[in-house]
Design a protein around this motif. Structure first.
Motif, mmCIF file in Angstrom:
data_model
loop_
_atom_site.group_PDB
_atom_site.id
_atom_site.type_symbol
_atom_site.label_atom_id
_atom_site.label_comp_id
_atom_site.label_asym_id
_atom_site.label_seq_id
_atom_site.Cartn_x
_atom_site.Cartn_y
_atom_site.Cartn_z
ATOM 1 N N ASP A 41 103.465 120.060 12.414
ATOM 2 C CA ASP A 41 104.182 120.132 11.144
ATOM 3 C C ASP A 41 103.977 118.847 10.349
ATOM 4 O O ASP A 41 104.898 118.068 10.123
ATOM 5 N N GLY A 78 103.253 118.805 7.229
ATOM 6 C CA GLY A 78 103.722 118.983 5.862
ATOM 7 C C GLY A 78 105.041 118.299 5.575
ATOM 8 O O GLY A 78 105.226 117.717 4.513
ATOM 9 N N SER A 79 105.969 118.342 6.537
ATOM 10 C CA SER A 79 107.271 117.729 6.295
ATOM 11 C C SER A 79 107.164 116.220 6.162
ATOM 12 O O SER A 79 107.951 115.583 5.484
ATOM 13 N N TYR A 138 99.133 131.664 9.555
ATOM 14 C CA TYR A 138 99.423 130.250 9.822
ATOM 15 C C TYR A 138 100.621 130.163 10.752
ATOM 16 O O TYR A 138 101.605 130.884 10.577
ATOM 17 N N ASP A 177 91.425 118.945 -0.019
ATOM 18 C CA ASP A 177 92.885 118.907 -0.020
ATOM 19 C C ASP A 177 93.430 117.726 0.766
ATOM 20 O O ASP A 177 94.490 117.188 0.436
ATOM 21 N N GLY A 201 104.692 115.875 2.761
ATOM 22 C CA GLY A 201 105.175 116.552 1.570
ATOM 23 C C GLY A 201 104.242 117.594 1.002
ATOM 24 O O GLY A 201 104.167 117.755 -0.223
ATOM 25 N N PHE A 202 103.524 118.327 1.843
ATOM 26 C CA PHE A 202 102.659 119.393 1.334
ATOM 27 C C PHE A 202 102.983 120.700 2.048
ATOM 28 O O PHE A 202 103.627 120.717 3.092
ATOM 29 N N ASP A 203 102.519 121.787 1.464
ATOM 30 C CA ASP A 203 102.739 123.121 1.999
ATOM 31 C C ASP A 203 101.422 123.640 2.565
ATOM 32 O O ASP A 203 100.545 124.051 1.799
ATOM 33 N N PRO A 204 101.251 123.616 3.887
ATOM 34 C CA PRO A 204 99.962 124.012 4.455
ATOM 35 C C PRO A 204 99.604 125.472 4.187
ATOM 36 O O PRO A 204 98.423 125.815 4.034
ATOM 37 N N ILE A 205 100.618 126.333 4.098
ATOM 38 C CA ILE A 205 100.324 127.742 3.824
ATOM 39 C C ILE A 205 99.757 127.894 2.419
ATOM 40 O O ILE A 205 98.788 128.641 2.188
ATOM 41 N N ALA A 206 100.325 127.182 1.454
ATOM 42 C CA ALA A 206 99.812 127.248 0.082
ATOM 43 C C ALA A 206 98.406 126.668 0.005
ATOM 44 O O ALA A 206 97.530 127.217 -0.698
#
Length: 302
Positions: free
Chosen positions: A248, A250-251, A270, A142, A254-259
């Motif tokens: 953080d 992801g911000s 998480y 990922d 541009g990704f969603d770490p939980i997903a």
């Protein structure tokens, strides 16, 4: 066991050189009593990064803290093929040293590179890994998939060390001190996490391990990706409780770490943490609490 006089050892812990995969021996700190938990360090550090967390956990756990192969005072075998520093091989190292200490089951907590080793160890040894804690990283496959365009410049070193053997080692060796210091400085926002002597320890330890560190990263651009992809396509997931804490990122990317982590685990917690990358040293109380909560969750009947 023996007690080391090295100043960069964990207070109150004993040390052994334990047999791992392929005859490699790892430098391992051991302390405390109770259920076993293994702590795996990140880049560009050594097992010493866990000193504050390890001593706190030792009141309730047997705490096992190795230098990964290729790092610190552990063996640094020459890269003879993609398996030498694959996360599968390094995960096997972890399982072997824990078993060698009499622990067929153990918790596993990893930061950065150590977390990637932890993921692979947990996938390959689900009967041994009781719970898995991840500090500030994404799974190998990922990681490459979320890096795009100019935003990927934050991971420029991944691309450098992914190149074929020879050139990246020579380039890094030419400016090794500046290279390793740049990460300690860039990822420690206000420069307060490390004392000058600890910072120097990490830099000097890494300078002695250029070839093996590059080999570790090269594996994560090759064989590690291949093995992750096989598991993803086969629907294989982490079978134990998984906890993730991170900045953080992801911000920014541009990704969603939980997903992303949820695709690998159906038993996931998480939480973002108000800390820098070196959170085990910056906020050891918070990281210790995270480990204890995860350990308690793994022992609670579902």
């Amino acid at each position: 066991m023996m007690t080391s006089t090295d100043p960069f050892t964990i207070r109150g812990f004993s040390y052994e050189r334990l047999a791992a995969a392929g005859g490699v021996r790892l430098n391992v700190a051991i302390g405390g009593n109770g259920p076993a938990v293994v702590l795996l360090h990140g880049f560009p550090q050594t097992h010493y990064m866990w000193r504050e967390v390890a001593t706190r956990l030792a009141s309730t756990h047997t705490v096992i803290v190795p230098d990964l192969r290729g790092y610190g005072a552990s063996d640094k075998p020459a890269e003879t093929g993609p398996d030498t520093y694959s996360k599968r091989t390094m995960g096997e190292d972890v399982a072997r040293i824990a078993a060698g200490l009499g622990h067929e089951r153990f918790g596993l907590i990893g930061h950065d590179r150590g977390a990637l080793v932890g993921v692979r160890a947990a996938l390959d040894h689900p009967d041994a890994v009781e719970y898995l804690g991840i500090l500030d990283v994404l799974p190998t496959l990922d990681t490459w998939e979320v890096l795009h365009g100019v935003d990927a410049k934050v991971a420029w070193h991944l691309y450098l060390m992914a190149q074929p053997a020879g050139l990246p080692e020579r380039m890094i060796a030419a400016v090794a001190e500046e290279f390793f210091a740049s990460f300690l400085d860039a990822w420690d926002a206000d420069g307060s996490t490390f004392s000058p002597d600890v910072r120097r320890h990490y830099i000097e330890s890494s300078m002695r391990a250029v070839d093996s560190i590059v080999a570790d990263y090269r594996a994560s651009a090759g064989i590690d990706v291949e093995q992750d992809r096989v598991d993803r396509e086969g629907g294989r997931k982490l079978a134990m409780p998984v906890g993730v804490i991170s900045q953080d990122w992801g911000s920014q990317l541009g990704f969603d770490p939980i997903a992303i982590w949820g695709a690998w685990s159906s038993d996931l917690t998480y939480e973002p943490i108000a800390a820098g990358h070196f959170m085990a040293e910056e906020k050891p109380e918070d990281v210790t609490r995270f480990v204890r909560t995860l350990a308690a969750r793994s022992s609670t009947p579902s």
